[in-house]
Motif scaffolding. Structure first.
Motif: not given
Length: 350
Positions: A220-239
């Motif tokens: 549930n994390i997007l990474f870039d090509d340098q293996q750095k985190g970009i942002c969180v995804i799959d936000l259906d459980t955000v509460m």
């Protein structure tokens, strides 16, 4: 969250309706095999790429609540943190972010170019980056009133409820399975003090509810090509939730080199460098937000989530696998014993 990967091919009629609603002609729908809950397709149209998801309404019974939550968070972040990449749904021509087709619910997201996900945490750096991104997400939303969010999965991380469900299974469950699982049952009953400590934690005035992801697996994390985190995804459980949920789920799923499916208990141990990476990454963005009381309970979050998952697996085993299902006889018992061993290793190492 747990489940079994599946690929569903979207029928041509639904594809055509989505193309029309979003004004995208000659779109190509390619099923994606990742994800455990929602059916997902990559859509290629007009030289651009998108993600189209069908929401699993057996799990999320009120998709409109998810959509409302994402809208509120998108509006807030657009004002307060405009540089943050928030994966909000794309609007249709009519301005909708959720569409109903044949009693099924769909939404579309932009494909983030140059990004990728990973399914298994292989390095402490990956653990650090993921923890940092989950902490950053909550930190950026510290000014947002979490109680405005709709509950999309009631009592998802309610340890007290999970223990009561376990007790009910001991009264009404499969007696033969109870006899065979006597040692596991005895261990989980002996750890009930974790429930008591959890209840004391959430009752404490310095334990705060915040905008919490609740499903912090590495995918549930997007990474870039340098293996750095970009942002969180799959936000259906955000509460609204406690930090225990996010940190505990990271600990449960990152620190062990094998998954909850592993039968060989000798392979289950805690990688302390991964554990330290979670702490460093999360506190890099959340240290000033957490109270001293919460920081004192940082590693307790691991006990809560590992114990909770062991309870849930064993409860389902005793109830004849009605929730998680099973791929083979005793599957949920294997998972429960796996998590019990992880809890033993974690408690011994902290």
């Amino acid at each position: 969250m747990n489940g079994i990967n599946c690929i569903a091919i979207m029928n041509a009629s639904v594809q055509h309706t989505i193309q029309t609603l979003y004004g995208r002609k000659d779109a190509r729908f390619l099923p994606v095999a990742s994800g455990l809950i929602n059916h997902t397709h990559k859509v290629e149209a007009d030289g651009q790429a998108y993600i189209c998801q069908q929401i699993n309404t057996q799990v999320f019974r009120h998709p409109e609540r998810i959509d409302a939550n994402l809208g509120m968070l998108a509006d807030y972040l657009a004002r307060q943190a405009p540089g943050y990449l928030f994966t909000a749904p794309v609007k249709t021509i009519a301005g909708d972010t959720l569409v109903c087709i044949d009693e099924q619910y769909y939404r579309v997201f932009d494909w983030v170019q140059g990004s990728h996900t990973i399914d298994v945490v292989e390095t402490p750096l990956q653990a650090f980056e993921a923890a940092n991104q989950f902490g950053r997400f909550t930190s950026l939303l510290k000014g947002f009133d979490a109680e405005r969010l709709h509950i999309t999965l009631p009592d998802f991380h309610n340890l007290s409820l999970r223990y009561r469900q376990f007790e009910k299974a001991l009264q009404n469950g499969n007696s033969e399975r109870m006899n065979d699982a006597a040692d596991a049952i005895g261990y989980l009953k002996a750890q009930q003090k974790i429930v008591q400590r959890y209840e004391a934690f959430i009752a404490h005035p310095d334990a705060h509810k915040r905008v919490t992801h609740h499903d912090t697996k590495i995918s549930n994390i997007l990474f870039d090509d340098q293996q750095k985190g970009i942002c969180v995804i799959d936000l259906d459980t955000v509460m609204p939730g406690y930090f225990l949920s996010d940190v505990g789920d990271m600990i449960r799923t990152y620190v062990c080199p094998v998954s909850e499916e592993e039968k060989n208990l000798d392979l289950i141990y805690v990688r302390k460098d991964f554990l330290n990476a979670i702490r460093e990454g999360y506190l890099a963005t959340m240290e000033t937000a957490l109270s001293a009381f919460e920081k004192d309970h940082f590693f307790f979050s691991g006990e809560v989530l590992i114990y909770m998952q062991a309870l849930r697996f064993l409860t389902d085993h005793l109830n004849n696998d009605v929730y998680y299902g099973s791929r083979y006889p005793g599957h949920n018992y294997v998972r429960a014993v796996n998590q019990i061993r992880l809890l033993e290793a974690f408690k011994a190492g902290i």
